[in-house]
Motif scaffolding. Structure first.
Motif, short mmCIF file in Angstrom:
data_model
loop_
_atom_site.label_atom_id
_atom_site.label_comp_id
_atom_site.label_asym_id
_atom_site.label_seq_id
_atom_site.Cartn_x
_atom_site.Cartn_y
_atom_site.Cartn_z
N SER A 1 -49.66 71.95 47.15
CA SER A 1 -50.47 70.80 47.58
C SER A 1 -49.63 69.54 47.78
CB SER A 1 -51.57 70.53 46.55
OG SER A 1 -50.97 70.19 45.32
N LYS A 2 -48.41 69.56 47.22
CA LYS A 2 -47.54 68.39 47.36
C LYS A 2 -46.66 68.48 48.60
CE LYS A 2 -47.11 68.09 42.31
NZ LYS A 2 -46.19 68.36 41.20
N ILE A 3 -46.65 69.66 49.22
CA ILE A 3 -45.78 69.84 50.37
C ILE A 3 -46.64 69.81 51.64
CG2 ILE A 3 -44.07 71.33 51.48
CD1 ILE A 3 -43.52 72.56 48.73
N VAL A 4 -46.41 68.80 52.45
CA VAL A 4 -47.23 68.59 53.64
C VAL A 4 -47.09 69.78 54.59
CG1 VAL A 4 -47.65 67.10 55.63
CG2 VAL A 4 -46.95 66.10 53.44
N GLY A 5 -48.23 70.33 54.95
CA GLY A 5 -48.25 71.38 55.96
C GLY A 5 -47.96 72.77 55.43
N LEU A 6 -47.80 72.90 54.11
CA LEU A 6 -47.52 74.22 53.56
C LEU A 6 -48.80 74.80 52.94
CD1 LEU A 6 -45.27 76.32 53.08
CD2 LEU A 6 -44.98 75.34 50.80
#
Length: 291
Positions: A43-48
């Motif tokens: 959830s902290k990694i944009v687009g993952l």
DNA sequence: AATAGGCTCAACCGCCAGGGT
DNA sequence: GACCCTGGCGGTTGAGCCTAT
């Protein structure tokens, strides 16, 4: 109510990772670390849009630094085999002894290649060991005047009617002198069919079976005049006479004379008629009457 | 060239242990 | 002690690749 899933499966991507996903995960972890919580990481990694468990697995098995890819060395093979023999399928423990290798790698390698390699080696070792024991035993008997004929190898695949053309009767141990020990080698797949069941068990097979899967062994039943031995879970051996279920046990399968004494008492059996298939390269030793 | 069967290995599944509340 | 959550693990799956026919 079942166990709650670790993530919302409807909203996460599954299957093979793309280079872009790899890049996002790798650069984030290299910059910020995992934060000690894999589930919260995606959830902290944009687009993952990946499950935390999937991220963990991808990082540990593929993306983290200092991982070794490619073929295993002979030394690594030896370490894996040795550890597997001692501790079993504790892949994480085995992986800890092989820097740069993951438990998943080792598990895959074992299941696809190393297991076969080890089994083949064990089979060969076992066969040569049994041959040596047999020949030594026969040599001793010959020196003692009990046997006069040289070793003879009978290839069943070349003489498929071998067992049907002669009537053998079980050698009473006290008349062992009247029998010749012969090495009977099944060098090819071969099926013995319809052996006359009127004769009591009279051929004594020692099957080199340590390299076989127990489930395979259990499929081998007695055929006509033969007893086929089974390895028991406690390591002892058992000769199975099929439906009659009389069996003998022996703790020393390299010693023909002890086999003979063990065999006493079950020779009055009448065997049922059954087919049996002998697998390639199985090695049997038989005691047969030739006069 | 087509196809079936075997093989490889990345990824997933489900269970379990351990720590936190 | 009960419950929940997470990490870790071993077993399994299946897509893609390889090879033999």
């Amino acid at each position: 109510m079942g166990r709650a899933p670790c993530c919302d499966k409807a909203n996460v991507k599954r299957g093979p990772w793309s280079p872009e996903e790899d890049s996002k995960l790798k650069s984030y972890i290299q910059q910020y670390g995992t934060g000690g919580n894999w589930i919260a990481l995606p959830s902290k990694i944009v687009g993952l849009k990946r499950c935390g468990k999937s991220c963990r697995l991808r990082w540990l098995n593929y993306l983290r630094p200092n991982l070794k890819h490619g073929s295993f060395s002979e030394e690594e093979d030896n370490i894996i085999c040795s550890l597997y023999v001692n501790i079993g399928s504790r892949w994480s423990v085995i992986a800890a002894q092989l820097p740069g290798r993951t438990d998943n790698d080792i598990k895959n390698y074992w299941n696809t290649k190393l297991k076969k390699k080890l089994l083949t080696k064990q089979k060969k070792d076992q066969q040569s060991q049994t041959r040596r024991a047999f020949r030594l035993n026969q040599e001793i008997k010959r020196e003692n005047g009990n046997l006069v004929l040289p070793n003879e190898v009978i290839n069943i695949s070349q003489t498929p009617n071998y067992l049907q053309t002669e009537h053998y009767s079980f050698p009473n141990p006290s008349f062992i002198q009247n029998y010749n020990l012969k090495e009977i080698e099944f060098s090819d797949n071969h099926q013995l069919q319809g052996i006359n069941s009127q004769y009591p068990c009279d051929i004594y097979f020692q099957q080199d079976q340590l390299s076989y899967d127990p489930s395979t062994i259990n499929n081998i039943n007695s055929a006509g005049l033969a007893y086929v031995n089974h390895q028991q879970t406690d390591g002892s051996m058992k000769i199975d006479s099929g439906a009659n279920s009389t069996f003998i046990e022996s703790s020393n399968w390299g010693d023909i004379s002890s086999l003979v004494s063990d065999y006493e008492g079950c020779h009055q059996q009448t065997m049922i008629q059954e087919d049996v298939t002998f697998d390639e390269s199985m090695l049997f030793y038989g005691m047969v009457q030739t006069q």
